[in-house]
Design a protein around this motif. Structure first.
Motif, short mmCIF file in Angstrom:
data_model
loop_
_atom_site.label_atom_id
_atom_site.label_comp_id
_atom_site.label_asym_id
_atom_site.label_seq_id
_atom_site.Cartn_x
_atom_site.Cartn_y
_atom_site.Cartn_z
N ALA A 117 -10.18 27.98 30.55
CA ALA A 117 -10.82 26.77 31.06
C ALA A 117 -12.29 27.06 31.37
CB ALA A 117 -10.09 26.27 32.29
N ARG A 118 -12.54 28.19 31.98
CA ARG A 118 -13.92 28.50 32.39
C ARG A 118 -14.82 28.85 31.21
NH1 ARG A 118 -10.56 29.69 36.39
NH2 ARG A 118 -11.12 29.31 38.57
N SER A 119 -14.26 29.55 30.20
CA SER A 119 -15.11 29.90 29.05
C SER A 119 -15.47 28.64 28.25
CB SER A 119 -14.40 30.93 28.16
OG SER A 119 -13.33 30.36 27.44
N MET A 175 -6.91 16.32 28.77
CA MET A 175 -5.56 16.82 28.49
C MET A 175 -4.87 17.29 29.77
SD MET A 175 -6.96 19.79 26.01
CE MET A 175 -8.44 18.99 25.38
N LYS A 176 -3.55 17.22 29.72
CA LYS A 176 -2.76 17.52 30.88
C LYS A 176 -2.87 19.00 31.26
CE LYS A 176 1.96 16.72 32.48
NZ LYS A 176 2.26 18.19 32.51
N SER A 177 -2.83 19.83 30.26
CA SER A 177 -2.96 21.27 30.53
C SER A 177 -3.48 21.96 29.27
CB SER A 177 -1.62 21.87 30.93
OG SER A 177 -0.85 22.16 29.79
N LEU A 178 -3.73 23.23 29.38
CA LEU A 178 -4.26 23.98 28.24
C LEU A 178 -3.23 24.14 27.12
CD1 LEU A 178 -6.59 26.74 29.73
CD2 LEU A 178 -7.09 24.41 29.02
N VAL A 237 -14.79 18.95 23.63
CA VAL A 237 -14.00 19.99 24.31
C VAL A 237 -13.29 20.86 23.29
CG1 VAL A 237 -12.06 20.40 25.84
CG2 VAL A 237 -13.69 18.59 26.37
N ILE A 238 -12.62 20.20 22.34
CA ILE A 238 -11.87 20.95 21.33
C ILE A 238 -12.81 21.76 20.46
CG2 ILE A 238 -10.28 20.74 19.40
CD1 ILE A 238 -9.22 18.18 20.74
N ASP A 239 -13.97 21.17 20.13
CA ASP A 239 -14.93 21.91 19.32
C ASP A 239 -15.39 23.18 20.02
OD1 ASP A 239 -14.75 20.01 17.37
OD2 ASP A 239 -16.65 19.02 17.82
N ALA A 240 -15.66 23.07 21.30
CA ALA A 240 -16.09 24.25 22.05
C ALA A 240 -15.01 25.32 22.03
CB ALA A 240 -16.42 23.86 23.50
N ALA A 241 -13.77 24.91 22.26
CA ALA A 241 -12.65 25.85 22.22
C ALA A 241 -12.50 26.44 20.82
CB ALA A 241 -11.36 25.15 22.64
N TRP A 242 -12.73 25.61 19.84
CA TRP A 242 -12.62 26.03 18.43
C TRP A 242 -13.62 27.14 18.11
CZ3 TRP A 242 -9.35 25.89 14.64
CH2 TRP A 242 -9.74 25.98 13.30
#
Lengths: 196, 196
Positions: free
Chosen positions: B30-32, B48-51, B12-17
């Motif tokens: 969240a959607r991207s 995680m609890k939230s973004l 998840v973090i890698d994708a966001a990264w």
DNA sequence: TATTTATTATAACAACAGTTATATTAAATA
DNA sequence: TATTTAATATAACTGTTGTTATAATAAATA
């Protein structure tokens, strides 16, 4: 033709202006303007096609205000005054400074910093003949002096804006910039010594 | 316990990264993330609890990456390397640099710039005894040198990040910073001369 | 005074955000 | 194999944004 406008275009922009100065561009919405104006959102759209128009208007106003800051006499030296005015603007109009220089969604365009540099060059050029210290320098040295001063001013403005440099009186700003200017001047002298 | 996780927290973090590095924090939703991950938004919220948690995670990663940049050997001089690394980071990781230093919605907190200054001081302090040029300076002069260098580095990083300073090779960055460092050194020399 | 018409208010629309209730799914356990 | 249960997908909810369709309004004109 019937019903004169209740809310003038200027009133709309003034309301947005107060909002952006206090809370920043992100807080300037159709509804917040309307609330501050005591109206609905319609008067806004009767004066402009979209909020993009308003953004341009506020950019213009911000640029003009910053230009005022830079044309004031802080030190007696118009070149130095541009830099001092820039930093004082960054200190006293935090949200407007951010609006002009930091809120860019995209990294690409940065006309305002460039315009800042250009006005630096212009003032520098017009001052050149009057300032015996400067006119003795080679064009290359002058360019280096301007470039370094611009970079330093920009950094100082950013840090003052962010509150990193704290109890920041005009005299302190002037001192920082004068010192830096002298430093870059000494550097160019040293370079010319070395090249001989 | 049933059904092992299909999407690990790291994924998840890698994708966001990847998203933040390419498109900036504003495009990390969240959607991207889900789209980039080929999942729904649920795996994110299972980890995680939230973004806000994700934002902290990305801040940490960004800080660590910048620290890597600053610990690299560009010049042989660790103090100079901190500044060079800072500017190179601003050039090569435009979106991360903006995330750390510019995306702040509020003007108040600016821990990261302060931390930058502190690491400047630390490295400077540890280098002090080794560098004969520096160790000969008074504490006051050293402080001035650090402060001015910090301001200049910050300004240069900002301008390189915004693309105002253009074909910006590492050697050019090094040259700018070395020049500025020398200028501020000469300034302190001159000040001490005057005070005598 | 009645009509006209630009301006404004109300209320809605679509788009997008974060978040979450519910249903589905699939693997470990009984 | 049937059951259990955590993880995921679907789809919705809430809230905010820019924008706009519609209706109400009020002043100038006929």
């Amino acid at each position: 033709m019937k019903q004169p406008r209740v809310f003038a275009r200027e009133q709309v922009i003034d309301a947005a202006w107060e909002l952006i100065r206090e809370h920043g561009w992100k807080q300037v919405t159709a509804r917040s303007i309307a609330g501050h104006l005591g109206s609905s959102t319609m008067p806004i759209y009767s004066h402009m096609k979209s909020l993009d128009d308003l953004e341009k208007e506020l950019k213009d106003r911000s640029r003009k205000l910053m230009h005022d800051y830079q044309m004031r006499d802080y030190t007696g030296n118009p070149v130095l005054d541009i830099a001092v005015g820039y930093v004082v603007f960054a200190r006293d109009e935090k949200q407007l400074f951010r609006f002009l220089f930091l809120d860019r969604p995209d990294v690409r365009d940065s006309e305002d910093v460039l315009q800042m540099r250009d006005s630096f060059y212009e003032q520098f050029g017009s001052q050149e003949t009057e300032d015996e210290m400067i006119s003795g320098m080679s064009p290359k040295a002058q360019e280096g002096l301007i470039r370094n001063s611009h970079i330093f001013s920009h950094g100082l403005a950013m840090m003052v804006n962010a509150g990193i440099i704290h109890p920041c009186a005009n005299e302190m700003i002037r001192g920082y910039l004068e010192d830096a200017g002298e430093a870059f001047y000494l550097l160019e002298l040293r370079k010319e010594e070395k090249s001989e």
